[in-house]
Design a protein around this motif. Structure first.
Motif, short mmCIF file in Angstrom:
data_model
loop_
_atom_site.label_atom_id
_atom_site.label_comp_id
_atom_site.label_asym_id
_atom_site.label_seq_id
_atom_site.Cartn_x
_atom_site.Cartn_y
_atom_site.Cartn_z
N ASN A 115 -10.68 -46.98 42.49
CA ASN A 115 -9.33 -46.61 42.08
C ASN A 115 -8.41 -46.47 43.29
O ASN A 115 -8.81 -45.93 44.32
N LEU A 116 -7.21 -46.99 43.15
CA LEU A 116 -6.19 -46.85 44.19
C LEU A 116 -4.84 -46.65 43.51
O LEU A 116 -4.40 -47.50 42.74
N ILE A 146 1.62 -47.92 48.60
CA ILE A 146 0.34 -47.22 48.48
C ILE A 146 0.21 -46.20 49.60
O ILE A 146 0.88 -46.32 50.63
N GLU A 202 -5.32 -43.24 52.05
CA GLU A 202 -6.22 -43.61 50.96
C GLU A 202 -6.70 -45.05 51.11
O GLU A 202 -7.88 -45.35 50.97
N PHE A 203 -5.76 -45.94 51.45
CA PHE A 203 -6.13 -47.34 51.63
C PHE A 203 -6.99 -47.52 52.88
O PHE A 203 -7.93 -48.33 52.89
N ILE A 205 -10.61 -46.78 52.13
CA ILE A 205 -11.25 -47.87 51.40
C ILE A 205 -11.60 -49.01 52.34
O ILE A 205 -12.69 -49.59 52.26
N LEU A 256 -10.58 -53.61 43.25
CA LEU A 256 -9.77 -52.40 43.07
C LEU A 256 -9.25 -52.29 41.64
O LEU A 256 -9.04 -53.30 40.95
N LEU A 258 -5.95 -50.82 40.44
CA LEU A 258 -4.68 -50.25 40.83
C LEU A 258 -4.12 -49.40 39.68
O LEU A 258 -3.95 -49.88 38.56
#
Length: 227
Positions: A5-6, A44, A48-49, A52, A63, A65
């Motif tokens: 999840n992103l 984003i 968080e990114f 990942i 992902l 989104l």
């Protein structure tokens, strides 16, 4: 492969100024597009990114989104392209490509090595020719890595792609064969060292010859003065 999840937010502005403002707020400008998807401007969270991206090969991550625009919608996507700062390495922009979970896609998978090669223990050098391999599979079947066992390799040995057992639902995009890795003989490195030593020896001999020549010229000059 499990989807990660992103969260993403729809952005309304474009251009360098708004993009710099987003980055100062800890966000990265992004866009989502696909064969049946109109481009959607997104942003984003940088941290968080980044987390990942650190966990696995970013190009093979599937992902989910979570796009927020008044309400939240989910889109399955992969990273198609990204831009980073040449000095800091900070993400500047990310392109997401929406994928159909029921259709096979091409993905680049990193190569990992396991086992201890006798060739390496005998002084050979492990050379990984292909650090990533392109495969064709469903987005949910993308392997995290392609593992290659080098335990049986001696010096001069190599492993080709057709010798690697791929999962049943993963295939190569074309019927091709290529070397993935090999064990080089140590003499290659020794020859380089020998050539360097030979070059140094020749330079030393030339310097010695020049010094000897200068020593022979000095008495001749003194004799001419005496005459």
């Amino acid at each position: 492969m499990e989807q990660i999840n992103l969260e993403a937010q729809v952005r309304k502005t474009t251009g360098n100024g708004p993009a710099r403002l987003l980055r100062r707020e800890g966000r990265v400008p992004a866009v989502l597009y696909g064969p049946k998807t109109e481009p959607i401007l997104l942003s984003i969270d940088f941290k968080e990114f980044e987390q990942i991206a650190k966990k696995s090969s970013i190009g093979s991550v599937l992902l989910k989104l979570q796009i927020k625009n008044g309400q939240t919608t989910s889109r399955s996507a992969m990273v198609k392209e990204f831009q980073t700062h040449p000095v800091t390495g900070q993400f500047l922009h990310v392109d997401f490509y929406e994928v159909d979970l029921a259709r096979k896609i091409n993905a680049m998978i990193p190569v990992t090595v396991k086992g201890h090669s006798q060739g390496v223990e005998d002084g050979g050098i492990l050379q990984i020719v292909r650090r990533e391999i392109e495969v064709f599979c469903l987005p949910t079947a993308i392997p995290e890595a392609i593992e290659v066992d080098i335990s049986a390799l001696d010096i001069g040995g190599s492993i080709h792609i057709h010798e690697i057992a791929l999962p049943a639902d993963v295939e190569l995009p074309e019927d091709i064969d290529f070397t993935v890795l090999t064990i080089l003989a140590p003499k290659v490195e020794e020859e380089v060292v020998a050539e360097e030593e030979l070059a140094e020896g020749e330079e030393a001999e030339e310097e010695g010859a020049e010094e000897a020549a200068e020593g022979e010229e000095a008495p001749a000059e003194e004799e001419s003065k005496g005459d």
